[in-house]
Motif scaffolding. Structure first.
Motif, mmCIF file in Angstrom:
data_model
loop_
_atom_site.group_PDB
_atom_site.id
_atom_site.type_symbol
_atom_site.label_atom_id
_atom_site.label_comp_id
_atom_site.label_asym_id
_atom_site.label_seq_id
_atom_site.Cartn_x
_atom_site.Cartn_y
_atom_site.Cartn_z
ATOM 1 N N ASP A 79 0.858 -1.191 0.000
ATOM 2 C CA ASP A 79 0.000 0.000 0.000
ATOM 3 C C ASP A 79 0.894 1.242 0.000
ATOM 4 O OD1 ASP A 79 -1.594 2.255 0.962
ATOM 5 O OD2 ASP A 79 -3.123 0.788 1.476
ATOM 6 N N PRO A 80 0.654 2.223 -0.872
ATOM 7 C CA PRO A 80 1.502 3.418 -0.928
ATOM 8 C C PRO A 80 1.582 4.189 0.389
ATOM 9 C CG PRO A 80 0.104 3.289 -2.869
ATOM 10 C CD PRO A 80 -0.370 2.226 -1.944
ATOM 11 N N SER A 81 0.582 4.024 1.269
ATOM 12 C CA SER A 81 0.596 4.760 2.531
ATOM 13 C C SER A 81 1.366 4.022 3.622
ATOM 14 C CB SER A 81 -0.830 5.018 3.012
ATOM 15 O OG SER A 81 -1.501 3.811 3.307
ATOM 16 N N THR A 82 1.928 2.853 3.299
ATOM 17 C CA THR A 82 2.715 2.075 4.258
ATOM 18 C C THR A 82 4.194 2.403 4.095
ATOM 19 O OG1 THR A 82 1.127 0.246 4.314
ATOM 20 C CG2 THR A 82 3.376 -0.240 4.999
ATOM 21 N N HIS A 83 4.820 2.791 5.204
ATOM 22 C CA HIS A 83 6.228 3.164 5.162
ATOM 23 C C HIS A 83 7.082 2.422 6.175
ATOM 24 C CE1 HIS A 83 5.293 6.544 2.484
ATOM 25 N NE2 HIS A 83 4.258 6.763 3.262
ATOM 26 N N SER A 84 6.462 1.726 7.120
ATOM 27 C CA SER A 84 7.229 1.121 8.200
ATOM 28 C C SER A 84 6.536 -0.125 8.724
ATOM 29 C CB SER A 84 7.394 2.128 9.348
ATOM 30 O OG SER A 84 6.123 2.390 9.949
ATOM 31 N N LEU A 85 7.261 -0.879 9.553
ATOM 32 C CA LEU A 85 6.646 -2.026 10.217
ATOM 33 C C LEU A 85 5.523 -1.585 11.149
ATOM 34 C CD1 LEU A 85 9.587 -4.424 11.192
ATOM 35 C CD2 LEU A 85 7.813 -4.792 9.470
ATOM 36 N N THR A 86 5.642 -0.393 11.711
ATOM 37 C CA THR A 86 4.570 0.107 12.581
ATOM 38 C C THR A 86 3.290 0.311 11.785
ATOM 39 O OG1 THR A 86 6.087 1.148 14.145
ATOM 40 C CG2 THR A 86 3.849 2.006 14.069
ATOM 41 N N ASP A 87 3.387 0.814 10.558
ATOM 42 C CA ASP A 87 2.198 0.940 9.708
ATOM 43 C C ASP A 87 1.569 -0.434 9.472
ATOM 44 O OD1 ASP A 87 2.438 3.688 9.414
ATOM 45 O OD2 ASP A 87 3.700 3.525 7.642
ATOM 46 N N ILE A 88 2.409 -1.432 9.249
ATOM 47 C CA ILE A 88 1.902 -2.799 9.057
ATOM 48 C C ILE A 88 1.248 -3.304 10.344
ATOM 49 C CG2 ILE A 88 2.569 -5.177 8.558
ATOM 50 C CD1 ILE A 88 4.810 -4.039 6.781
ATOM 51 N N SER A 138 9.411 -10.680 9.488
ATOM 52 C CA SER A 138 8.709 -9.812 8.542
ATOM 53 C C SER A 138 9.676 -9.013 7.690
ATOM 54 C CB SER A 138 7.765 -8.861 9.297
ATOM 55 O OG SER A 138 6.789 -9.596 9.999
ATOM 56 N N VAL A 139 10.693 -8.432 8.319
ATOM 57 C CA VAL A 139 11.681 -7.665 7.562
ATOM 58 C C VAL A 139 12.392 -8.566 6.559
ATOM 59 C CG1 VAL A 139 13.899 -6.479 7.737
ATOM 60 C CG2 VAL A 139 12.043 -5.847 9.255
ATOM 61 N N ALA A 140 12.782 -9.750 7.014
ATOM 62 C CA ALA A 140 13.474 -10.680 6.111
ATOM 63 C C ALA A 140 12.583 -11.089 4.943
ATOM 64 C CB ALA A 140 13.927 -11.912 6.897
ATOM 65 N N SER A 141 11.314 -11.348 5.216
ATOM 66 C CA SER A 141 10.387 -11.759 4.152
ATOM 67 C C SER A 141 10.168 -10.634 3.148
ATOM 68 C CB SER A 141 9.049 -12.180 4.768
ATOM 69 O OG SER A 141 9.204 -13.324 5.584
ATOM 70 N N LEU A 142 10.051 -9.396 3.635
ATOM 71 C CA LEU A 142 9.844 -8.263 2.723
ATOM 72 C C LEU A 142 11.071 -8.043 1.847
ATOM 73 C CD1 LEU A 142 7.977 -5.764 5.094
ATOM 74 C CD2 LEU A 142 7.005 -7.138 3.250
ATOM 75 N N VAL A 143 12.257 -8.199 2.428
ATOM 76 C CA VAL A 143 13.480 -8.080 1.630
ATOM 77 C C VAL A 143 13.517 -9.172 0.570
ATOM 78 C CG1 VAL A 143 15.990 -8.292 1.693
ATOM 79 C CG2 VAL A 143 14.813 -6.934 3.438
ATOM 80 N N GLU A 144 13.177 -10.392 0.966
ATOM 81 C CA GLU A 144 13.202 -11.520 0.041
ATOM 82 C C GLU A 144 12.250 -11.312 -1.129
ATOM 83 O OE1 GLU A 144 12.462 -16.380 0.113
ATOM 84 O OE2 GLU A 144 12.272 -15.186 1.935
ATOM 85 N N HIS A 145 11.115 -10.640 -0.867
ATOM 86 C CA HIS A 145 10.116 -10.433 -1.916
ATOM 87 C C HIS A 145 10.269 -9.071 -2.606
ATOM 88 C CE1 HIS A 145 8.321 -13.871 0.098
ATOM 89 N NE2 HIS A 145 7.528 -14.020 -0.941
ATOM 90 N N GLY A 146 11.342 -8.361 -2.300
ATOM 91 C CA GLY A 146 11.625 -7.109 -2.991
ATOM 92 C C GLY A 146 10.659 -5.988 -2.675
ATOM 93 N N ILE A 147 10.182 -5.924 -1.435
ATOM 94 C CA ILE A 147 9.241 -4.871 -1.023
ATOM 95 C C ILE A 147 9.958 -3.949 -0.046
ATOM 96 C CG2 ILE A 147 6.980 -4.372 -0.028
ATOM 97 C CD1 ILE A 147 6.232 -7.278 -0.618
ATOM 98 N N PRO A 148 10.425 -2.789 -0.494
ATOM 99 C CA PRO A 148 11.189 -1.911 0.390
ATOM 100 C C PRO A 148 10.278 -1.107 1.316
ATOM 101 C CG PRO A 148 10.970 -0.901 -1.770
ATOM 102 C CD PRO A 148 10.308 -2.258 -1.862
ATOM 103 N N LEU A 149 10.765 -0.815 2.527
ATOM 104 C CA LEU A 149 10.122 0.118 3.435
ATOM 105 C C LEU A 149 10.905 1.428 3.404
ATOM 106 C CD1 LEU A 149 9.356 -2.307 6.413
ATOM 107 C CD2 LEU A 149 7.755 -1.469 4.671
#
Length: 551
Positions: free
Chosen positions: A458-467, A487-498
């Motif tokens: 979601d474009p309005s998501t910028h951090s793990l706190t938003d999640i 969560s951080v590791a999974s997002l990196v693995e799937h190419g989703i930057p915060l």
């Protein structure tokens, strides 16, 4: 430059409710919020959907509004409300003479109250103190503030409303004594956004006094600070209230798998004064003991604090200030097109939004009636969609996930289905991998990768706190100790930057979680905290990064 008819400042329940109401009536509107979803008061309270019984003696108008809105929200916000009922309990430390005026107030407000014997109450709630004197059943319930704000946003966007998070208003523009626009700064990029409009609605809660001052106006808003405690388990199935005049620490609220005790009341000059203290925690425990004698022995998950936006034109403060709300048209103050909504409670957010939208629509000569009390925030999920989801998500958490996601359920399911196809022929599935490619990242709150990935995109998501605010990631027993890393590791693995680098994102998330642990660090809690710290500071060599975040 963007153009719209109305700009709403403040993205809490009242602001999002106003955006929803305006959009449903066909009025073009944009909402600006300086933080993330439910950044302020709407996420920092005890989660009580008031029956109004708390106010029947000293604030009967608020009591009447609460019971009416309580019943409305049960209908339109089923995914946000858990219908629990409540008890009002007279303890030996409470004045029995308060009971009769309280009962008369409940009757006058139209609130159904039924007395049961202490023995009956103890059968239903065995952890209550055995020496309770009188008990009354009332229609209190519980509400998820994060979800309520999110679902109002989803509803508003279905009707064309637009919400911009992390956009702080820096100027309210005026021409010839009338509002003509606003300037907001994107706090993520630093860029300025210019919006031309005819009306500005100030729904900024505890910050509404600052917003009014930005327009050269005065508003009698007193932020009132309240601290609450979250216990690790649900030791009551009902909301439990002390039967006495409203005071500190007199409400226990079951919320999901936890119980929340609150709250204190202390005037503050800062709307962001949200750091709990050790003395407040110990005082709350002492006050809560007449209802639950073992309260000192229950494991505390965290403490947190928020500020109430009390409207205090007569100089009243704290418990003496009314919980009613006021809509102020600042044309009388010399600024046409500026409207503020002050005070109130989360329980009455929809009514507050309706009243301020009525005022705006009269100005715009819009005659479309309000429908927010009839139309659900989120439609019930399609059984066929749930049947597909049951193959890819843990079944016992399916309804929880559907309630959290709302309009994003189908999108999340599609992410899980794509991942399942991609991992069909692999053998590296985790023990908690449901249907392949959809591992469980947070066991405490039953949050899977597909849900985290959907929210992260979601474009309005910028951090793990938003999640976290949308999924409850990290809000369970471990307070993010394990799920943050996953969560951080999974997002990196799937190419989703915060917004921040992976290690920085994790440290910021953990520091926000640990802030609520610091006032309750004693005994086993302190030992567990030290274990969590050692996992990240020692094994993962993040001690320096966490120290920097802490300072």
């Amino acid at each position: 430059m963007l153009e719209t008819t109305v700009v709403v400042i403040g993205g809490g329940a009242t602001g999002m409710g106003t955006l929803r109401d305006l959009s449903m009536r066909g009025v073009p509107a944009i909402l600006l919020e300086q933080g993330g979803i439910a950044h302020g008061t709407s996420s920092r309270f005890h989660g009580l959907l008031h029956s109004g019984c708390r106010y029947v003696v000293n604030d009967p108008e608020s009591a009447h509004e609460c019971i009416e809105e309580n019943m409305i929200l049960r209908r339109i916000g089923k995914g946000c409300v858990e219908v629990t009922e409540g008890f009002f309990v007279l303890t030996p430390k409470d004045d029995p003479n308060f009971v009769e005026p309280w009962l008369k107030g409940c009757d006058a407000a139209g609130i159904k109250v039924k007395e049961i014997t202490p023995a009956e109450a103890l059968k239903l709630e065995p952890n209550l103190a055995p020496d309770i004197q009188r008990v009354f059943r009332v229609p209190d319930s519980c509400v998820d503030g994060f979800r309520l704000v999110l679902h109002n946003r989803m509803s508003a966007e279905r009707y064309g409303g637009r919400a911009y998070l992390y956009h702080k208003v820096e100027e309210i523009k005026q021409r010839n004594g009338a509002v003509c626009g606003v300037t907001a700064r994107d706090l993520m990029t630093g860029e300025l956004m210019e919006i031309a409009c005819r009306v500005v609605v100030n729904a900024a809660g505890s910050w509404s006094g600052e917003v009014a001052a930005m327009a050269g106006l005065e508003a009698a808003i007193t932020p009132d600070r309240g601290t609450l405690i979250v216990f690790n388990h649900r030791f009551t199935s009902r909301v439990i209230n002390r039967l006495h005049p409203s005071s500190d620490g007199d409400i226990f609220v079951p919320h999901g798998s936890v119980t929340i005790l609150g709250t204190t009341s202390m005037p503050t000059d800062r709307p962001d004064d949200t750091t709990p203290t050790y003395p407040e925690v110990t005082r709350l425990l002492e006050i809560g003991e007449p209802l639950f004698p073992q309260v000192h022995e229950y494991r505390i998950l965290r403490a947190f604090a928020g500020t109430r936006p009390l409207y205090t034109p007569g100089g009243a403060s704290g418990r003496k200030a009314s919980r009613n709300f006021n809509v102020v048209d600042h044309a009388a103050d010399g600024l046409d097109g500026m409207v503020s909504i002050f005070g109130g409670k989360l329980t009455t957010y929809r009514l507050m939004a309706e009243r301020v939208t009525d005022d705006v629509c009269r100005r715009l000569k819009v005659t479309t009636p309000c429908r927010t009390a009839e139309e659900p925030l989120i439609e019930a999920p399609d059984p066929a969609v749930l049947a597909r989801a049951a193959k890819l998500f843990p079944v016992r958490a399916l309804n929880l996930m559907a309630d959290r996601l709302g309009d994003d359920l189908t999108k999340t399911l599609q992410i899980a289905e794509v991942a399942a196809v991609a991992s069909k022929n692999t053998k590296n599935t985790h023990i908690t991998d449901f249907g392949g490619g959809n591992p469980l990242l947070c066991e405490c709150e039953m949050v899977c990768l597909a849900e985290v990935e959907c929210v992260a995109r979601d474009p309005s998501t910028h951090s793990l706190t938003d999640i976290r605010l949308r999924t409850r990631l990290g809000m369970g027993t471990c307070q993010g100790t394990f799920c943050s890393l996953r969560s951080v590791a999974s997002l990196v693995e799937h190419g989703i930057p915060l917004e921040f680098a992976p290690a920085d994102s994790m440290c910021r998330f953990l520091q926000e979680r640990w802030k609520g642990l610091r006032p309750v660090l004693w005994g086993q809690q302190a030992r567990e905290m030290e274990f969590s710290r050692s996992v990240y500071a020692g094994i993962l060599n993040l001690d320096g990064a966490m120290h920097e975040q802490n300072n």
